[in-house]
Design an enzyme around this catalytic site. Structure first.
Site, PDB file in Angstrom:
ATOM      1  N   ASP A 123       4.463  -2.505  -8.529  1.00  0.00           N
ATOM      2  CA  ASP A 123       4.642  -3.393  -9.836  1.00  0.00           C
ATOM      3  C   ASP A 123       3.306  -2.968 -10.938  1.00  0.00           C
ATOM      4  O   ASP A 123       2.231  -4.125 -11.355  1.00  0.00           O
ATOM      5  CB  ASP A 123       3.824  -5.097  -9.829  1.00  0.00           C
ATOM      6  CG  ASP A 123       5.093  -5.587  -8.486  1.00  0.00           C
ATOM      7  OD1 ASP A 123       6.216  -5.353  -9.120  1.00  0.00           O
ATOM      8  OD2 ASP A 123       4.369  -6.662  -8.077  1.00  0.00           O
ATOM      9  N   CYS A 159       1.769  -7.285  -2.477  1.00  0.00           N
ATOM     10  CA  CYS A 159       3.029  -6.669  -2.668  1.00  0.00           C
ATOM     11  C   CYS A 159       3.701  -5.276  -2.046  1.00  0.00           C
ATOM     12  O   CYS A 159       4.565  -5.021  -1.769  1.00  0.00           O
ATOM     13  CB  CYS A 159       3.464  -6.887  -4.595  1.00  0.00           C
ATOM     14  SG  CYS A 159       3.845  -8.559  -5.513  1.00  0.00           S
ATOM     15  N   LYS A 200      11.207  -8.579  -9.113  1.00  0.00           N
ATOM     16  CA  LYS A 200      10.898  -9.194  -7.892  1.00  0.00           C
ATOM     17  C   LYS A 200      10.649 -11.678  -8.481  1.00  0.00           C
ATOM     18  O   LYS A 200       9.669 -11.308  -9.413  1.00  0.00           O
ATOM     19  CB  LYS A 200      10.524  -9.309  -7.037  1.00  0.00           C
ATOM     20  CG  LYS A 200       9.422  -8.731  -6.736  1.00  0.00           C
ATOM     21  CD  LYS A 200       8.826  -7.728  -6.188  1.00  0.00           C
ATOM     22  CE  LYS A 200       7.428  -6.535  -6.800  1.00  0.00           C
ATOM     23  NZ  LYS A 200       5.981  -8.241  -6.688  1.00  0.00           N
ATOM     24  N   HIS A 231       1.316 -15.283 -15.135  1.00  0.00           N
ATOM     25  CA  HIS A 231       0.936 -13.778 -14.875  1.00  0.00           C
ATOM     26  C   HIS A 231       2.771 -13.672 -15.324  1.00  0.00           C
ATOM     27  O   HIS A 231       3.548 -13.846 -14.157  1.00  0.00           O
ATOM     28  CB  HIS A 231       0.719 -13.182 -13.639  1.00  0.00           C
ATOM     29  CG  HIS A 231       1.227 -13.313 -12.286  1.00  0.00           C
ATOM     30  ND1 HIS A 231       1.306 -14.698 -11.809  1.00  0.00           N
ATOM     31  CD2 HIS A 231       2.066 -12.561 -11.887  1.00  0.00           C
ATOM     32  CE1 HIS A 231       1.921 -14.253 -10.596  1.00  0.00           C
ATOM     33  NE2 HIS A 231       2.442 -13.278 -10.749  1.00  0.00           N
TER      34      HIS A 231
HETATM   35  C1  VGL Z   1       1.248  -9.760  -6.591  1.00  0.00           C
HETATM   36  C2  VGL Z   1      -0.040 -11.509  -6.505  1.00  0.00           C
HETATM   37  C3  VGL Z   1       1.072 -12.388  -7.144  1.00  0.00           C
HETATM   38  C4  VGL Z   1       1.437  -8.264  -6.846  1.00  0.00           C
HETATM   39  C5  VGL Z   1       2.407 -10.258  -7.039  1.00  0.00           C
HETATM   40  O1  VGL Z   1       1.680  -7.315  -6.869  1.00  0.00           O
HETATM   41  O2  VGL Z   1       0.817  -8.255  -5.420  1.00  0.00           O
HETATM   42  N1  VGL Z   1       0.247 -10.185  -6.384  1.00  0.00           N
HETATM   43  N2  VGL Z   1       2.372 -11.313  -7.496  1.00  0.00           N
HETATM   44 ZN    ZN Z   2       3.628 -12.495  -8.764  1.00  0.00          ZN
END
Ligand code: VGL
Ligand code: ZN
Length: 291
Positions: free
Chosen positions: A95, A238, A193, A168
């Site tokens: 991410d 994540c 995802k 987000h």
């Molecule tokens: C994530 C919160 C919401 C992450 C993704 O990538 O850790 N955290 N969506």
């Molecule tokens: Zn997320």
């Protein structure tokens, strides 16, 4: 769902290419070969009378250093080479998206600091997978989808507790793009995802209902991969959920800790490490990946 990376735009500034390297069972080059060459040269020079005593000393000292280096390598990397050169290992880079970086909708403190580090880590791996948080508008993990709720509250959804986030990584928006500083041209796969409106997915193996697979473990097993390294954002969501799932599904699992940054919401980082440790996940550092 997963996408096979074809001709990706954005972060991939060079054409895709899978670097070749030694395969399992090769001698632990170049140290063995170097040692052999040095020894042969010294013996030859000595027999031929070309080597003065101080030459012998210099050459012996060089050999000592080569041997010491090799011992060090062997301790750190039991197979005698950097883990990323092993075709049975993969680095999953998690991410590295605009919304998780400073100025983004869900900025992870210090998130930008890992961009270059993750690029360096990825450069040591033959196999790299990128993950991308990718939510439809109105996603269940957004506070804005629940009336009267605000970001960072926790609510109960049919599959269990869910932290509510600011909107987000909405699919196909600028915030969902990889940072322009991501430079991993040899990445083989992008896993998206959180693509189902009603289910979040921190883990890149299973969604938050713990039963819907993303397909990643099948992909890795088909390729004969048994060892997973993880780096990226965020350590306590994540990265941690992915690491725990990888370990539970039988992969030898490592988190490259200095290549990650955390959100750290109400002790979530400490809890994440407790969960990862209990699942058998090992913590390593970028230095441990280098030759
Ligand atoms: C994530 C919160 C919401 C992450 C993704 O990538 O850790 N955290 N969506
Ligand atoms: Zn997320």
């Amino acid at each position: 769902m997963f996408l096979l990376a074809g001709r990706p735009a954005g972060p991939f500034r060079r054409p895709l290419g899978i670097p070749t390297g030694p395969s399992r069972g090769d001698p632990p080059a170049p140290f063995t070969k170097l040692g052999f060459v040095a020894k042969t040269t010294i013996e030859g020079a000595y027999r031929g009378g070309h080597l003065a005593p101080q030459g012998v000393h210099c050459a012996a000292s060089a050999l000592f250093h080569i041997a010491a280096r090799r011992t060090f390598m062997t301790d750190r990397h039991p197979r005698g080479r950097a883990p990323g050169s092993d075709p049975r290992s993969v680095l999953v880079v998690v991410d590295l998206q605009v919304d998780f970086l400073p100025g983004g909708a869900l900025a992870v403190p210090g998130g930008h600091e890992v961009l270059g580090l993750c690029n360096r880590a990825a450069a040591t791996f033959r196999n790299v997978v990128l993950t991308q948080d990718w939510h439809p508008p109105g996603h269940a993990s957004f506070a804005s989808s629940h009336s009267g709720r605000v970001p960072f509250e926790t609510i109960d959804l049919p599959y269990g507790p869910q932290v509510l986030w600011p909107d987000h990584c909405v699919e196909d928006t600028p915030g969902a793009r990889f940072s322009a500083h991501v430079d991993v041209p040899h990445a083989q796969l992008i896993i998206r995802k959180g693509v189902h409106k009603g289910i979040d997915s921190y883990s890149t193996f299973y969604e938050a209902d713990r039963t819907t697979p993303t397909g990643l473990s099948g992909y890795l097993r088909d390729k004969g991969i048994d060892t997973v390294y993880l780096a990226g954002l965020a350590t306590d969501f994540c990265v941690a959920w992915s690491a725990v799932d990888a370990a539970r599904h039988g992969f030898a699992t490592h988190v490259v800790d200095d290549c990650c940054r955390a959100i750290d919401l109400d002790g979530s980082l400490a809890k994440a490490w407790a969960d990862m440790t209990a699942a058998g996940v090992r913590q390593v550092r970028l230095d441990d990946l280098a030759v």
